[in-house]
Design a protein around this motif. Structure first.
Motif, PDB file in Angstrom:
ATOM      1  N   LYS A 159     -38.999  58.963  -8.872  1.00 40.52           N
ATOM      2  CA  LYS A 159     -37.995  60.001  -8.667  1.00 40.52           C
ATOM      3  C   LYS A 159     -38.657  61.359  -8.522  1.00 40.52           C
ATOM      4  CE  LYS A 159     -33.723  61.997 -10.476  1.00 40.52           C
ATOM      5  NZ  LYS A 159     -32.655  61.897 -11.493  1.00 40.52           N
TER       6      LYS A 159
ATOM      7  N   PHE B 297     -40.260  61.617  -5.122  1.00 36.96           N
ATOM      8  CA  PHE B 297     -39.215  61.841  -4.130  1.00 36.96           C
ATOM      9  C   PHE B 297     -38.780  63.307  -4.125  1.00 36.96           C
ATOM     10  CE2 PHE B 297     -34.488  62.072  -3.820  1.00 36.96           C
ATOM     11  CZ  PHE B 297     -34.390  61.957  -2.450  1.00 36.96           C
TER      12      PHE B 297
ATOM     13  N   ASN C 290     -39.301  66.247  -1.090  1.00 35.05           N
ATOM     14  CA  ASN C 290     -38.254  67.129  -0.572  1.00 35.05           C
ATOM     15  C   ASN C 290     -38.633  68.601  -0.715  1.00 35.05           C
ATOM     16  OD1 ASN C 290     -35.876  65.749   0.546  1.00 35.05           O
ATOM     17  ND2 ASN C 290     -35.808  64.705  -1.419  1.00 35.05           N
TER      18      ASN C 290
ATOM     19  N   GLU D 206     -32.494  51.174  -7.371  1.00 30.85           N
ATOM     20  CA  GLU D 206     -32.782  52.553  -6.971  1.00 30.85           C
ATOM     21  C   GLU D 206     -34.240  52.900  -7.234  1.00 30.85           C
ATOM     22  OE1 GLU D 206     -31.360  56.423  -5.582  1.00 30.85           O
ATOM     23  OE2 GLU D 206     -30.776  54.330  -5.359  1.00 30.85           O
TER      24      GLU D 206
ATOM     25  N   GLN E 174     -36.994  54.035  -4.365  1.00 32.50           N
ATOM     26  CA  GLN E 174     -37.747  55.286  -4.470  1.00 32.50           C
ATOM     27  C   GLN E 174     -39.243  55.021  -4.579  1.00 32.50           C
ATOM     28  OE1 GLN E 174     -36.266  58.122  -7.313  1.00 32.50           O
ATOM     29  NE2 GLN E 174     -34.167  57.966  -6.595  1.00 32.50           N
TER      30      GLN E 174
ATOM     31  N   TYR F  23     -32.263  59.141   2.175  1.00 34.36           N
ATOM     32  CA  TYR F  23     -32.839  60.059   1.200  1.00 34.36           C
ATOM     33  C   TYR F  23     -33.265  61.397   1.800  1.00 34.36           C
ATOM     34  CZ  TYR F  23     -32.990  56.506  -2.449  1.00 34.36           C
ATOM     35  OH  TYR F  23     -32.640  55.581  -3.400  1.00 34.36           O
TER      36      TYR F  23
END
Length: 282
Positions: free
Chosen positions: A130, A133, A137, A223, A227, A266
């Protein structure tokens, strides 16, 4: 003895102030007390040093090693390393070319947002997908740098801090032995990560595994796996020697179409467009 050694090292080393790193700076942006920068690492080894502020290093390309007074950590491309303030360390480069993305917090930003600086004691390699990820971003916003980037980065940073607090809390709990083995498989195993496969490897009933995993992973098992695949895909996208089809299979997707669908969910764009945009920074 270690305390004495650490302080003796610190007393004879350089302190790097805000925005100061070893290497050649490619670009830099500041967002309300948080500094983002990209560096190309040039020397085979830096001097012992420590930093004024806590920061993250995301290795974009090449192979690095981070060494402090307690341990040495291999950091290949895609690694996310946290170094706390006043943590004596040095870095070494183990490839012809290496570069990294830095995210540095000023202490005022942490205080303003009610985040205790001791939330992240010491230095550590971050494995939770997470956080990878979220950093992918943030790096995207750093490269795009449009009028919406400041508020987007601030939201993502708060999510990073929240995720870190959950990870730390989870790690502090008394976890069953199979949880550590589960994380090891999810981080390093390149097999098809199905519930049946994990249940067999861990000798844990699939129903219990499915229900309990979210407690220890801070998200559902499916999930986490998605990821994790994206975490592995990100550094490969920055290496043009890998085709998108190769990346899809190397990261455990059934085919490129599946990779495209999950990636777009995503990141809001397909891997080809994302790669093209990211390569502007290289």
């Amino acid at each position: 003895m270690r305390f004495f050694t650490t302080n003796r090292i610190r007393n004879h080393m350089k302190i790097l102030t805000k925005g100061e790193y070893y290497g050649s700076q490619n670009s830099e942006s500041s967002f309300n007390g948080v500094l983002l920068s990209q560096y190309t690492y040039l020397t085979d080894r830096t001097d012992w040093h420590y930093h004024e502020n806590p920061y993250f290093m995301y290795v974009l390309s090449g192979n690095m090693k981070d060494c402090n007074t307690k341990t040495s950590t291999q950091c290949p491309a895609g690694s996310l390393m946290f170094n706390n303030w006043q943590e004596p360390h040095y870095g070494s480069k183990h490839s012809d070319r290496a570069s990294g993305f830095h995210l540095e917090f000023e202490k005022d930003w942490l205080a303003k947002n009610g985040i205790v600086i001791d939330l992240w004691e010491g230095s550590q390699l971050i494995q939770n997908p997470k956080l990878h990820f979220l950093f992918a971003n943030i790096y995207r916003e750093f490269v795009m740098s449009d009028k919406l980037s400041p508020v987007t980065v601030e939201v993502l940073l708060l999510q990073v801090c929240d995720a870190l607090s959950h990870v730390k809390q989870s790690n502090a709990n008394e976890n069953p032995e199979w949880v550590a083995n589960l994380k090891e498989i999810l981080h390093y195993d390149t097999s098809e990560l199905s519930l049946h496969y994990l249940s067999k490897e861990l000798n844990v009933h699939p129903v219990h595994l499915s229900r309990a995993a979210s407690k220890y992973l801070s998200m559902g098992l499916g999930e986490y796996i998605r990821q994790q695949k994206l975490k592995k895909a990100f550094p490969l996208l920055l290496d043009l020697s890998h085709s998108l089809t190769e990346i899809a299979y190397q990261t455990g997707f059934s085919d490129q179409s599946h990779f495209n669908r999950v990636f777009k969910r995503y990141f809001g764009t397909n891997p080809k467009a994302y790669r093209k945009m990211m390569m502007k920074s290289f």
